[in-house]
Write a protein that holds these residues in place. Sequence first.
Motif, PDB file in Angstrom:
ATOM      1  N   ASP A 172       0.828  -1.212   0.000  1.00  0.00           N
ATOM      2  CA  ASP A 172       0.000   0.000   0.000  1.00  0.00           C
ATOM      3  C   ASP A 172       0.858   1.255   0.000  1.00  0.00           C
ATOM      4  N   ALA A 223       9.043  -0.599  -6.058  1.00  0.00           N
ATOM      5  CA  ALA A 223       7.948  -1.278  -5.352  1.00  0.00           C
ATOM      6  C   ALA A 223       7.753  -2.722  -5.829  1.00  0.00           C
ATOM      7  N   HIS A 254       2.059  -4.591 -13.185  1.00  0.00           N
ATOM      8  CA  HIS A 254       2.242  -6.008 -12.855  1.00  0.00           C
ATOM      9  C   HIS A 254       2.258  -6.930 -14.072  1.00  0.00           C
ATOM     10  N   HIS A 270      -8.194  -8.354  -8.572  1.00  0.00           N
ATOM     11  CA  HIS A 270      -9.575  -8.198  -8.090  1.00  0.00           C
ATOM     12  C   HIS A 270     -10.140  -6.866  -8.553  1.00  0.00           C
ATOM     13  N   GLY A 271     -11.453  -6.712  -8.388  1.00  0.00           N
ATOM     14  CA  GLY A 271     -12.121  -5.479  -8.802  1.00  0.00           C
ATOM     15  C   GLY A 271     -12.113  -4.438  -7.694  1.00  0.00           C
ATOM     16  N   TRP A 272     -12.914  -3.437  -7.895  1.00  0.00           N
ATOM     17  CA  TRP A 272     -12.975  -2.322  -6.955  1.00  0.00           C
ATOM     18  C   TRP A 272     -14.230  -2.370  -6.109  1.00  0.00           C
ATOM     19  N   TRP A 273     -14.075  -1.934  -4.881  1.00  0.00           N
ATOM     20  CA  TRP A 273     -15.238  -1.605  -4.060  1.00  0.00           C
ATOM     21  C   TRP A 273     -15.692  -0.209  -4.451  1.00  0.00           C
ATOM     22  N   ASN A 324       9.724  -5.608  -4.357  1.00  0.00           N
ATOM     23  CA  ASN A 324       9.502  -6.066  -2.974  1.00  0.00           C
ATOM     24  C   ASN A 324       9.173  -7.555  -2.901  1.00  0.00           C
ATOM     25  N   TYR A 325       8.413  -8.031  -3.886  1.00  0.00           N
ATOM     26  CA  TYR A 325       7.982  -9.436  -3.854  1.00  0.00           C
ATOM     27  C   TYR A 325       9.181 -10.372  -3.865  1.00  0.00           C
ATOM     28  N   TRP A 379       7.835   2.611  -9.118  1.00  0.00           N
ATOM     29  CA  TRP A 379       7.258   1.306  -9.487  1.00  0.00           C
ATOM     30  C   TRP A 379       8.333   0.228  -9.619  1.00  0.00           C
ATOM     31  N   GLU A 432      -8.418  -6.427   0.014  1.00  0.00           N
ATOM     32  CA  GLU A 432      -7.314  -7.156  -0.625  1.00  0.00           C
ATOM     33  C   GLU A 432      -6.598  -8.056   0.381  1.00  0.00           C
ATOM     34  N   GLY A 482     -10.857  -0.764   0.349  1.00  0.00           N
ATOM     35  CA  GLY A 482     -10.118  -1.376  -0.759  1.00  0.00           C
ATOM     36  C   GLY A 482      -8.881  -2.135  -0.269  1.00  0.00           C
ATOM     37  N   HIS A 483      -8.099  -1.484   0.589  1.00  0.00           N
ATOM     38  CA  HIS A 483      -6.905  -2.139   1.135  1.00  0.00           C
ATOM     39  C   HIS A 483      -7.293  -3.337   1.994  1.00  0.00           C
ATOM     40  N   GLY A 532      -5.099  -5.206  -7.223  1.00  0.00           N
ATOM     41  CA  GLY A 532      -6.331  -4.645  -7.768  1.00  0.00           C
ATOM     42  C   GLY A 532      -6.182  -4.417  -9.265  1.00  0.00           C
TER      43      GLY A 532
END
Length: 514
Positions: A12, A231, A261, A283-286, A234-235, A228, A25, A21-22, A253
């Motif tokens: 995040d 970030a 990604h 995934h989609g959005w709230w 990190n994985y 980016w 996920e 949203g966070h 998201g």
Amino acid sequence: MSKPFYLTTAIDYANGAPHLGHAYEKVLADTIVRFHRMNGEDVHFLTGLDEHGQKVQQTAQKRGVPPQQCCDEVAALFQALCVELNISNDDYIRTTQPRHIKVVQELLQKLYDAGEIYKADYKGFYSIRQEQFVLEKDRLENGKWPELFGEVIEITESNYFFRLAKYQDWLRKYLEENPDFIFPDFRRKNVVEFLKEPISDLCISRPKERLSWGIELPFDKDFVTYVWFDALTNYYSASLEKGCWPADIHVIGKDILVPPHAVYWPIMLHAAGIELPKKIVAHGWWLSAGRKVSKTKTDADADAPKEKTALELAKEFGPDAFRYFVMREMAVGQDSEYSEALYMSRYKSDLGNDLGNLVNRVLNMTGNYCGSVSPAATVDEAPEQELRELWEKTERQYHGLAAQLDYRNALDALWAFIRGINRYADARAPWKLAKSDDPADRAKLETALAVMSEGLRLAAVALTPVMPGISSKIQELLGGVPATQFAGNQTWGNSLVGKTFGAKAILFPRPEKK
Ligand code: MSP
């Protein structure tokens, strides 16, 4: 020895407080890993915080505090959220940690030495808000820039570029040949479409005079790394101690699939000779009143009738109700609408009336008629057989759907079973049987209680990944120890016979009347 199943979430941004949203996920990711653990797998689960970049630098400047202090404050909020929602992450990475910085610099150096990174002049329009160069084609018809870019300025800079374009055809082919790489599949097809237009090389540096809050390029101390590039790494950097690369699933998201990604990340890894992750789940959005839930409030929000946020309701009614709501309501990959009314309706009907009521009935009646000691089932007639068959069908459906990430329908199936147990109770009506002196009625009464309890136990075990707290609580109230795996705990049996049940328990208290 095989490596653990390795799952990550997006990290995040450290420039605001967490929202639905966070939280969603993390719950989705947590549910996936808990299913894997319950299936007997060794799991490594990573989440974390994306701390570098312009926005953090700007926020810190405005507040007159060091950027690291801003990050520490936000990290505390996000980590508290993980605890509050019972998220079982094994690690929490922060991109300002030395273990991460070291790996980003090594990766950059490797790509630089291999000729994958070069320096060039760049003149163009730059969006301060998005921290990226924008192109003429991004302009609106009226010549203005879309609002999402914020302020756009023209700049000329010397910068470092990563040879993205050279791998475009390789990536397109990879995506065509690996249909499981991106879930849901329609998003993979979108990426393939996106890659039919030429892509440009990626600017991976920022001059320090413009941005200092970042990871210094190992080959040029006047620049920091584009956020980016930093970030995404990190994985990989967090996996090294554990030796669990490649990631089995990246949960993210839909807004950060293309290009970060689905394009930058696979090409970065491929160019560096590192194995690709197995799967990206987008995934989609709230949405709230049709718009993406986010931390920025607009004037329209100020006028809207005040309703409680999902995170406020999570505080009020507990983490399991929140987890149930989001997993039951959202089809993974699709958008979903949030409202307080929807949340409370799930809470009252599915949790209160169906599950909560069943728990109460089992505990009360076992208490009243059997001294809280679970009886044995000795009768096996149509109602018992039908309920058992319903369980067998539910068990197949539930685990089958969950394996396809279709938690929404999996829970729907499980709730059909829970309601089935309540219907069975109504049909057998133990409270009527209790009034009779006939030993045959007594046998039916004990059978009914044994059957209801066993059904409840099976449902509670199945629910572990989605509602870990409530699931354990129910299993404890049934006199047992919470199951740590599905194997051996999802078949109808008589393991509860002779167990002493807990007294009454209110799992889902009614909301107070206003
Ligand atoms: N820092 C980047 C991700 C870097 S990953 C190497 C970022 N951060 S974010 O804080 O904006 O978003 C974090 C995650 O929350 C993203 O996966 C994003 O899609 C998700 N969500 C943020 N708002 C959302 C909703 N309203 N609904 C569902 N999820 C959304 O992007």
